[in-house]
Design an enzyme around this catalytic site. Structure first.
Site, PDB file in Angstrom:
ATOM      1  N   CYS A 407     -17.684 -60.772 -45.346  1.00  0.00           N
ATOM      2  CA  CYS A 407     -16.949 -60.940 -46.158  1.00  0.00           C
ATOM      3  C   CYS A 407     -17.340 -61.834 -46.582  1.00  0.00           C
ATOM      4  CB  CYS A 407     -15.682 -60.040 -45.038  1.00  0.00           C
ATOM      5  SG  CYS A 407     -14.271 -60.403 -46.331  1.00  0.00           S
ATOM      6  N   HIS A 539     -17.595 -55.163 -44.136  1.00  0.00           N
ATOM      7  CA  HIS A 539     -17.707 -55.179 -42.474  1.00  0.00           C
ATOM      8  C   HIS A 539     -18.503 -54.574 -41.613  1.00  0.00           C
ATOM      9  CE1 HIS A 539     -14.194 -58.327 -42.697  1.00  0.00           C
ATOM     10  NE2 HIS A 539     -14.074 -57.852 -43.328  1.00  0.00           N
ATOM     11  N   GLU A 541     -19.438 -54.457 -38.459  1.00  0.00           N
ATOM     12  CA  GLU A 541     -19.306 -54.094 -37.000  1.00  0.00           C
ATOM     13  C   GLU A 541     -17.916 -53.176 -36.585  1.00  0.00           C
ATOM     14  OE1 GLU A 541     -15.550 -58.057 -38.690  1.00  0.00           O
ATOM     15  OE2 GLU A 541     -18.103 -56.544 -38.939  1.00  0.00           O
TER      16      GLU A 541
END
Length: 569
Positions: A407, A539, A541
């Site tokens: 990001c 993102h 994750e």
């Protein structure tokens, strides 16, 4: 009818209800059952989107754009399901719904009160969500795990506790099981375990009309002799229903710990799970799930080589601010048969101005950075510590250290490249300096500038890889299994300015992935002539799983441990 397992907490907050709820759900899945989960947060916010990571921990983002409590991330990772914003209930959501109905006249002129209107709304919400087919197999859940946020006795939790008391009567005892998570502290020089806090917590719970079926007691060490018997006697819970959830080598061992003590047997008896018809295919998949999970957990206990990853962020004083990122690194490392050692670096300490104001902090930060096998710059908001992050990115680029930017980490990598390679004068982000001449990162035109909550670009969006020779040879394309389009979750207001893209790409800063809708939004870059220098606007994750690590994170770990080439081969 769906079975409900409620997980409440006593004595202190942050006791581990989310992990126990997730572990319980995963264990039920090993029986072949279909499981979903709901988190109840007693705060007045509509959602977690405007909460500071330093105050509340990570804001987890879902496929549908819901900004929710970080425990929903645990549910998705353990249960391998995709949840929605409706799986997170807050006081704000409940009161807003009730007030909207009152304004429409739905209550036929009655006085609207906490009981029954608020409590009924909570119960109706739970029942509605519990009937939604799961993303995992498209079946209606057999079991719904409900985590009751906060601590029993908190004034803000009272309406939800009362709602669960009424819900017990609504669904029946055979469909309702309450797990109460409490603390067994150790005090005194002799290190004696004390049961009084748990006794008091259970007494408070009973006073509110709920009786625990199972006690899950957190402690540093396993129960001492007589502790289980004492808890059973004073809390009126059978001995076999009292579980010691002591500290483990990793959180991945918590399901194993609970299963070894007989949790599934207790749940099967209490909820009459033996009467449920489980298709043979799901039962077999449950057995395979348990085999894979125990194999994965065993990796954590093995003596594996370490790989050191420096995380340069601005919320490093509270690791929960980066919970999904930590999990993504762990999942990637264990699947690469490595242990990850995270070197936390506060980005303000990396700023060159610290050389004058606090040289010790600066040199300590530089020592960590230069000793790292890989460097990660995560997302964040605001201009604090930005120059420190840019300095870390410059180090990774110039010294060929594997790098992943997420990001803001992508936007700052572009700014660093424009500044130090392309020679652009003072490139800036509109977030930090809206009046700058060279805005390398700009506010997205469709984003609301006036309101903060839920106005970012949120949720799962498609990213299309560029159809060219360089992309097909890039590491990140191969890590995604050479898929032309990938879906990942976003949470941002700013993007790389398309004006500077030709200049960046000419210098070797290649944007190999762009948004599939317009092709104008830069989503993934990979730097030429570098072992691994990758950035993602999304993102990655958020959708990491223990058995399915995130590709960009896996690439970082493999490159940092010098396994990337052999992995591709």
């Amino acid at each position: 009818m769906t079975k409900f397992v409620i997980v409440s907490g006593g004595v202190i907050s942050g006791i581990g209800k989310g992990i126990i709820a997730s572990s319980t759900g995963m264990l039920l899945e090993t029986l072949g059952l279909t499981v979903t989960a709901i988190k109840i947060d007693p705060y007045l916010n509509i959602d977690a989107g405007t909460l500071s990571p330093l105050d509340h921990g990570e804001v987890f983002t879902l496929d549908d754009g819901g900004e929710v409590d970080l425990d929903l991330g645990n549910y998705e990772r353990y249960l391998d399901v995709t949840l929605t914003r409706d799986n997170n209930i807050t006081t704000g959501k409940i009161y807003r719904s009730v007030i909207e109905r009152e304004r429409k006249g739905d209550y036929l002129g009655k006085t609207v009160q906490v009981v029954p209107h608020i409590t009924n709304e909570v119960q109706d919400w739970v029942e509605r969500v519990a009937k939604v087919p799961t993303s995992k197999n498209g079946l209606t859940p057999d079991v719904c795990i409900i985590e009751l946020g906060g601590t029993v006795g908190d004034i803000e939790s009272a309406p939800f506790v009362e709602a669960m008391r009424q819900f017990h009567n609504r669904v029946g005892s055979e469909n309702f099981c309450l797990i109460h998570v409490s603390l067994i502290p150790v005090v005194g020089a002799v290190g004696e375990q004390k049961t009084k806090p748990t006794q008091s917590s259970v007494r408070d719970l009973r006073g509110l009309g709920l009786s625990p079926d199972i006690l899950a007691c957190r402690s540093a060490q396993p129960f001492e002799q007589g502790i289980r018997e004492k808890l059973s006697m004073f809390c009126q819970v059978p001995e076999k229903n009292v579980f010691s959830v002591h500290d483990c080598s990793s959180l991945y061992h918590v399901p194993i710990l609970l299963k070894d003590q007989g949790l599934l047997d207790v749940l099967t008896e209490k909820l009459q799970l033996g009467k449920l018809e489980i298709p043979a295919q799901l039962a077999d998949s449950g057995v395979e799930l348990w085999r894979q999970w125990t194999k994965f957990a065993s990796l954590k206990a093995r003596e594996l080589e370490k790989v050191r990853i420096a995380v340069v962020g601005k919320y490093t004083y509270l690791s929960d601010s980066y919970l999904s990122l930590i999990k993504a690194l762990e999942h990637a490392a264990l699947n690469a048969e490595r242990h990850v050692e995270i070197l936390w670096i506060e980005s303000t300490d990396m700023d060159a101005s610290m050389l004058d104001s606090n040289p010790l902090k600066y040199h300590d930060a530089m020592k960590k950075l230069t000793s790292a096998d890989g460097i990660l710059v995560p997302g964040g908001f605001g201009d604090r510590g930005i120059e420190g992050k840019i300095a870390a990115i410059k180090w990774a680029r110039e010294h060929k250290v594997p790098y992943l930017g997420v990001c803001l980490g992508l936007q700052l990598a572009a700014i660093e490249f424009l500044r130090n390679v392309c020679g652009v004068s003072d490139p800036q982000s509109e977030e930090f300096n809206p009046n700058a001449e060279n805005l390398a990162a700009i506010f997205m035109p469709e984003i609301d500038r006036e309101h903060m909550g839920g106005t970012m670009r949120l949720g799962s969006k498609p990213t299309q890889f560029i159809d060219d020779e360089y992309t097909y040879s890039s590491s990140i394309y191969k890590l995604y299994g050479s898929q032309p389009v990938v879906y990942e979750r976003h949470r941002h207001r700013y993007e790389v300015n398309p004006k500077f893209v030709p200049m960046l790409e000419e210098g070797g800063f290649k944007f190999v992935g762009r948004d599939a809708d317009t092709g104008q939004r830069m989503e993934i870059f990979e730097l030429k002539n570098h072992p691994y220098f990758v950035g993602t606007q999304y993102h990655p994750e958020y959708i990491t799983k223990p058995l399915k690590p995130s590709p960009p994170f896996l690439g970082l770990i493999l490159a940092a441990s010098k396994q990337l080439d052999s992995y591709f081969n």
